[in-house]
Design a protein around this motif. Sequence first.
Motif, PDB file in Angstrom:
ATOM      1  N   VAL A   1      16.480  -8.388 -26.978  1.00 52.72           N
ATOM      2  CA  VAL A   1      16.953  -7.018 -26.867  1.00 52.72           C
ATOM      3  C   VAL A   1      17.252  -6.753 -25.405  1.00 52.72           C
ATOM      4  CG1 VAL A   1      16.446  -4.576 -27.262  1.00 52.72           C
ATOM      5  CG2 VAL A   1      15.498  -6.307 -28.810  1.00 52.72           C
ATOM      6  N   GLY A   2      18.407  -6.164 -25.117  1.00 50.69           N
ATOM      7  CA  GLY A   2      18.755  -5.897 -23.730  1.00 50.69           C
ATOM      8  C   GLY A   2      19.910  -4.924 -23.622  1.00 50.69           C
ATOM      9  N   GLN A   3      20.358  -4.756 -22.393  1.00 49.78           N
ATOM     10  CA  GLN A   3      21.423  -3.811 -22.108  1.00 49.78           C
ATOM     11  C   GLN A   3      22.743  -4.531 -21.923  1.00 49.78           C
ATOM     12  OE1 GLN A   3      21.516  -1.342 -18.308  1.00 49.78           O
ATOM     13  NE2 GLN A   3      20.870   0.198 -19.793  1.00 49.78           N
ATOM     14  N   GLY A   4      23.807  -4.054 -22.564  1.00 49.07           N
ATOM     15  CA  GLY A   4      25.132  -4.625 -22.406  1.00 49.07           C
ATOM     16  C   GLY A   4      25.766  -4.195 -21.100  1.00 49.07           C
ATOM     17  N   SER A   5      26.939  -4.725 -20.817  1.00 52.24           N
ATOM     18  CA  SER A   5      27.601  -4.470 -19.536  1.00 52.24           C
ATOM     19  C   SER A   5      28.048  -3.024 -19.378  1.00 52.24           C
ATOM     20  CB  SER A   5      28.807  -5.405 -19.373  1.00 52.24           C
ATOM     21  OG  SER A   5      29.711  -5.254 -20.460  1.00 52.24           O
ATOM     22  N   HIS A   6      28.073  -2.268 -20.473  1.00 51.62           N
ATOM     23  CA  HIS A   6      28.461  -0.855 -20.406  1.00 51.62           C
ATOM     24  C   HIS A   6      27.281   0.065 -20.705  1.00 51.62           C
ATOM     25  CE1 HIS A   6      32.610  -2.090 -19.989  1.00 51.62           C
ATOM     26  NE2 HIS A   6      32.465  -2.867 -21.047  1.00 51.62           N
ATOM     27  N   GLY A   7      26.064  -0.486 -20.595  1.00 54.58           N
ATOM     28  CA  GLY A   7      24.866   0.322 -20.769  1.00 54.58           C
ATOM     29  C   GLY A   7      24.367   0.443 -22.189  1.00 54.58           C
ATOM     30  N   GLU A   8      25.062  -0.159 -23.154  1.00 53.40           N
ATOM     31  CA  GLU A   8      24.662  -0.050 -24.556  1.00 53.40           C
ATOM     32  C   GLU A   8      23.425  -0.907 -24.844  1.00 53.40           C
ATOM     33  OE1 GLU A   8      27.929  -3.280 -24.536  1.00 53.40           O
ATOM     34  OE2 GLU A   8      27.142  -1.675 -23.268  1.00 53.40           O
ATOM     35  N   CYS A   9      22.679  -0.519 -25.882  1.00 53.71           N
ATOM     36  CA  CYS A   9      21.514  -1.299 -26.312  1.00 53.71           C
ATOM     37  C   CYS A   9      21.969  -2.372 -27.284  1.00 53.71           C
ATOM     38  CB  CYS A   9      20.490  -0.385 -26.990  1.00 53.71           C
ATOM     39  SG  CYS A   9      19.027  -1.265 -27.612  1.00 53.71           S
ATOM     40  N   LEU A  10      21.625  -3.612 -26.982  1.00 52.45           N
ATOM     41  CA  LEU A  10      22.019  -4.755 -27.809  1.00 52.45           C
ATOM     42  C   LEU A  10      20.798  -5.413 -28.439  1.00 52.45           C
ATOM     43  CD1 LEU A  10      24.612  -6.498 -25.446  1.00 52.45           C
ATOM     44  CD2 LEU A  10      25.125  -5.113 -27.461  1.00 52.45           C
ATOM     45  N   LEU A  11      20.938  -5.780 -29.694  1.00 51.87           N
ATOM     46  CA  LEU A  11      19.950  -6.581 -30.409  1.00 51.87           C
ATOM     47  C   LEU A  11      20.631  -7.867 -30.834  1.00 51.87           C
ATOM     48  CD1 LEU A  11      17.315  -7.078 -32.143  1.00 51.87           C
ATOM     49  CD2 LEU A  11      18.534  -5.897 -34.000  1.00 51.87           C
ATOM     50  N   ARG A  12      20.009  -9.013 -30.552  1.00 49.87           N
ATOM     51  CA  ARG A  12      20.596 -10.302 -30.935  1.00 49.87           C
ATOM     52  C   ARG A  12      19.601 -11.064 -31.805  1.00 49.87           C
ATOM     53  NH1 ARG A  12      21.037 -14.603 -26.366  1.00 49.87           N
ATOM     54  NH2 ARG A  12      18.919 -14.967 -27.127  1.00 49.87           N
ATOM     55  N   LEU A  13      20.110 -11.579 -32.923  1.00 52.57           N
ATOM     56  CA  LEU A  13      19.285 -12.368 -33.835  1.00 52.57           C
ATOM     57  C   LEU A  13      19.874 -13.754 -34.016  1.00 52.57           C
ATOM     58  CD1 LEU A  13      18.652  -9.821 -36.764  1.00 52.57           C
ATOM     59  CD2 LEU A  13      17.299 -10.142 -34.676  1.00 52.57           C
ATOM     60  N   ALA A  14      19.018 -14.762 -34.006  1.00 53.12           N
ATOM     61  CA  ALA A  14      19.418 -16.138 -34.298  1.00 53.12           C
ATOM     62  C   ALA A  14      18.650 -16.590 -35.529  1.00 53.12           C
ATOM     63  CB  ALA A  14      19.105 -17.053 -33.113  1.00 53.12           C
ATOM     64  N   THR A  15      19.367 -17.042 -36.550  1.00 47.49           N
ATOM     65  CA  THR A  15      18.712 -17.504 -37.775  1.00 47.49           C
ATOM     66  C   THR A  15      18.547 -19.018 -37.746  1.00 47.49           C
ATOM     67  OG1 THR A  15      20.876 -17.554 -38.884  1.00 47.49           O
ATOM     68  CG2 THR A  15      19.516 -15.598 -39.191  1.00 47.49           C
ATOM     69  N   HIS A  16      17.338 -19.462 -38.111  1.00 50.64           N
ATOM     70  CA  HIS A  16      17.061 -20.905 -38.136  1.00 50.64           C
ATOM     71  C   HIS A  16      16.374 -21.248 -39.455  1.00 50.64           C
ATOM     72  CE1 HIS A  16      17.341 -24.625 -36.064  1.00 50.64           C
ATOM     73  NE2 HIS A  16      16.048 -24.856 -36.022  1.00 50.64           N
ATOM     74  N   ILE A  17      16.033 -22.518 -39.639  1.00 46.94           N
ATOM     75  CA  ILE A  17      15.557 -22.957 -40.950  1.00 46.94           C
ATOM     76  C   ILE A  17      14.168 -22.425 -41.278  1.00 46.94           C
ATOM     77  CG2 ILE A  17      16.983 -25.037 -40.821  1.00 46.94           C
ATOM     78  CD1 ILE A  17      14.405 -26.638 -40.415  1.00 46.94           C
ATOM     79  N   TYR A  18      13.471 -21.835 -40.318  1.00 48.60           N
ATOM     80  CA  TYR A  18      12.158 -21.253 -40.595  1.00 48.60           C
ATOM     81  C   TYR A  18      12.268 -19.768 -40.969  1.00 48.60           C
ATOM     82  CZ  TYR A  18      12.943 -20.543 -35.583  1.00 48.60           C
ATOM     83  OH  TYR A  18      13.504 -20.267 -34.362  1.00 48.60           O
ATOM     84  N   ASN A  19      13.486 -19.210 -40.987  1.00 49.80           N
ATOM     85  CA  ASN A  19      13.678 -17.806 -41.365  1.00 49.80           C
ATOM     86  C   ASN A  19      14.025 -17.664 -42.848  1.00 49.80           C
ATOM     87  OD1 ASN A  19      15.155 -17.571 -38.209  1.00 49.80           O
ATOM     88  ND2 ASN A  19      13.376 -16.348 -38.790  1.00 49.80           N
ATOM     89  N   ASP A  20      13.727 -16.504 -43.420  1.00 53.46           N
ATOM     90  CA  ASP A  20      14.103 -16.215 -44.804  1.00 53.46           C
ATOM     91  C   ASP A  20      14.444 -14.729 -44.937  1.00 53.46           C
ATOM     92  OD1 ASP A  20      11.668 -14.807 -44.950  1.00 53.46           O
ATOM     93  OD2 ASP A  20      10.623 -16.495 -45.865  1.00 53.46           O
ATOM     94  N   GLU A  21      14.759 -14.302 -46.151  1.00 52.90           N
ATOM     95  CA  GLU A  21      15.185 -12.920 -46.368  1.00 52.90           C
ATOM     96  C   GLU A  21      14.059 -11.920 -46.111  1.00 52.90           C
ATOM     97  OE1 GLU A  21      17.348 -12.035 -49.868  1.00 52.90           O
ATOM     98  OE2 GLU A  21      18.758 -13.721 -49.644  1.00 52.90           O
TER      99      GLU A  21
END
Length: 371
Positions: free
Chosen positions: A335-355
Amino acid sequence: MAEFPLRTDCIQFNHASYGLSSLRVIDEGERLRCEIESDPTVHLGSALTARLEMQSSNVASALGVEFDRMTLCTNATSGAAAVIASVPLTSTSAVVVLDVEYSSIRRAWEIACGKAGADLLTVSVPVPLRSTADLLAELDARTPGPIDYLQISAITSSTAIELPIPALAAWAKQRGGRLVVDAAHVPGHIPLTPRQWGASAVFGTLHKWLPTLRPVGFLWLDPELDDLIRPAEVSLTWDSPSLVERFSWPGTFDPTPRLCVSTAVDQWREWTSEELIDGCKALADTADRAIVDSGARLTAAPAFRPPRLRAYILDGASPLQVKDLLRSDGIRAWVGQGSHGECLLRLATHIYNDENDVDRVTHRIKEVLSR
């Protein structure tokens, strides 16, 4: 999942920041470290170069690139430092960097351009990115004349945008420049194709999307830059005509992560053949639908979304607030701030993740955006 040492009370969606070593690779690393310590004079001496050459060749073959054009290095930062410190810049040079590039890469170009008196032009990427034409229009508007280098990411880090590399390479060529690609999020995620991209230099990491030990980086060079690019640290092999040997000895270091890469590649191939990687892609699409339904906005149109890395704009939210809320629930995400001040959430899915993991993070995002 039993193949990883993850805590059972932790939901890991931040795979793209540091990667995660599998237990198989960790065991292989321990074996290799014991072997090295049994006779460091031999195992860290001249025999090491041959082993690293074999690893580099194996990785190049697995990724589908020419073995004599690619070398292993410490990490993406060391590969970037080698390129940026080696390319000739003068007071008449111009370098273009996108505002979504990793901050240390932008800073490295800033330092290099400052020393040479060269122009550094920062171009904003429209976020959400909806078309290649929009991005090229921004480049044209901000770059009036010829350039020497265009620095881009194959997949941007915080905004998780898969950029249209061939179109950007063509734009750079029209301006008389070369394309440099940060491919930190490529190996084990999307195909590494420097020739098709039209790149002159590509640097990145192997420990983000392959289950290997940290750190392991790589550097690919077009023949026109082969003799020019040297490691940032001047070590015993700095003058070697061999690209692999040149980067094989940065001074005394632990070669174990590099020696484990083949084991990691083998396991990644198994996951691919078992269609586990395809399952990760489907889960990323599931997360998109759920989180957008919660009120978030995606950072890119479908054509620019990487298979397993997605980012969302959380309008009105505070990055610190979101980060604290997720952490309190055992959810690890960037979670961090974008170049224009917006709040960003980033998710990476891997084989240990599920629904169930997606449901839990979605519940928290709904909570944030409803406030």
